[in-house]
Design a protein around this motif. Structure first.
Motif, PDB file in Angstrom:
ATOM      1  N   LEU A 113      -0.850-157.097   4.209  1.00 17.19           N
ATOM      2  CA  LEU A 113      -0.812-158.035   5.276  1.00 17.19           C
ATOM      3  C   LEU A 113       0.645-158.838   5.588  1.00 17.19           C
ATOM      4  N   TRP A 114       1.085-158.926   3.737  1.00 17.46           N
ATOM      5  CA  TRP A 114       2.161-159.266   4.039  1.00 17.46           C
ATOM      6  C   TRP A 114       3.425-158.253   3.771  1.00 17.46           C
ATOM      7  N   LEU A 115       3.327-157.451   4.481  1.00 17.93           N
ATOM      8  CA  LEU A 115       4.579-156.657   4.956  1.00 17.93           C
ATOM      9  C   LEU A 115       4.649-156.616   6.479  1.00 17.93           C
ATOM     10  N   TYR A 117       6.325-155.813   9.782  1.00 27.25           N
ATOM     11  CA  TYR A 117       5.574-155.109  10.753  1.00 27.25           C
ATOM     12  C   TYR A 117       4.453-154.848  10.376  1.00 27.25           C
ATOM     13  N   LEU A 118       3.980-154.145   9.192  1.00 29.13           N
ATOM     14  CA  LEU A 118       3.057-152.791   9.141  1.00 29.13           C
ATOM     15  C   LEU A 118       2.015-153.907   9.182  1.00 29.13           C
ATOM     16  N   GLY A 119       2.098-154.900   8.206  1.00 30.59           N
ATOM     17  CA  GLY A 119       0.818-155.992   8.223  1.00 30.59           C
ATOM     18  C   GLY A 119       0.114-156.770  10.330  1.00 30.59           C
ATOM     19  N   LYS A 120       1.071-156.861  10.392  1.00 28.54           N
ATOM     20  CA  LYS A 120       0.145-156.728  11.865  1.00 28.54           C
ATOM     21  C   LYS A 120      -0.264-155.738  12.340  1.00 28.54           C
ATOM     22  N   PHE A 121       0.424-154.963  12.485  1.00 33.30           N
ATOM     23  CA  PHE A 121       0.156-153.166  12.998  1.00 33.30           C
ATOM     24  C   PHE A 121      -0.941-152.563  12.527  1.00 33.30           C
ATOM     25  N   VAL A 122      -1.412-153.066  10.908  1.00 33.41           N
ATOM     26  CA  VAL A 122      -2.862-152.561  10.398  1.00 33.41           C
ATOM     27  C   VAL A 122      -3.770-154.031  10.651  1.00 33.41           C
ATOM     28  N   HIS A 123      -3.419-154.878  10.907  1.00 30.58           N
ATOM     29  CA  HIS A 123      -4.251-156.047  10.880  1.00 30.58           C
ATOM     30  C   HIS A 123      -5.904-155.931  10.947  1.00 30.58           C
ATOM     31  N   PRO A 124      -5.887-155.422  12.119  1.00 23.94           N
ATOM     32  CA  PRO A 124      -7.032-155.045  13.075  1.00 23.94           C
ATOM     33  C   PRO A 124      -8.088-154.317  12.672  1.00 23.94           C
TER      34      PRO A 124
END
Length: 137
Positions: A113-115, A117-124
């Motif tokens: 989640l700290w990463l 772009y990637l964090g927001k994308f994989v959050h769900p």
């Protein structure tokens, strides 16, 4: 439920304060602000949840296992209010397999989640990944 709340628009999920409901992890904190409801997952080591809770002093019936023991409830409430639930010595070396998995998973999740772009994308999808990791480890 975590997966449903983070993945879909329905059901509408709201935050429940940790003062009202918390997981068993509360016992491994500084034990401030005791919750009214505590959920116990991952920490049964093959026994039942009630057996595990009894180890921490949460055993509220007489020896027959059916009759309520009000004095035991009052004692447990006092221990929680005072932040004096005995959990024994805790280190990475003596964690149960379930608790170890839980801690490692949330450490991995925090890193992802700290990463940017990637964090927001994989959050769900992280709760679903968590289920898969917990069942396969």
């Amino acid at each position: 439920m975590i997966h449903q709340c983070h993945t879909w628009k329905e059901p509408k999920c709201k935050f429940i304060s940790h003062k009202v409901a918390h997981s068993w992890e509360w016992m491994y904190t500084n034990q401030k602000n005791p919750p009214s409801i505590m959920q116990l997952d991952c920490e049964t080591d093959g026994g039942s949840k009630l057996q595990e809770l009894a180890k921490f002093g949460f055993y509220f019936t007489e020896k027959d296992g059916r009759t309520c023991k009000p004095e035991a409830v009052k004692i447990a409430q006092k221990l929680m209010e005072d932040g004096k639930i005995e959990i024994g010595h805790v280190s990475w070396l003596n964690l149960s397999w379930g608790r170890f998995q839980f801690r490692v998973y949330w450490w991995i999740v925090d890193c992802i989640l700290w990463l940017p772009y990637l964090g927001k994308f994989v959050h769900p999808y992280l709760p679903l990944v968590g289920y898969i990791l917990m069942f396969t480890m």
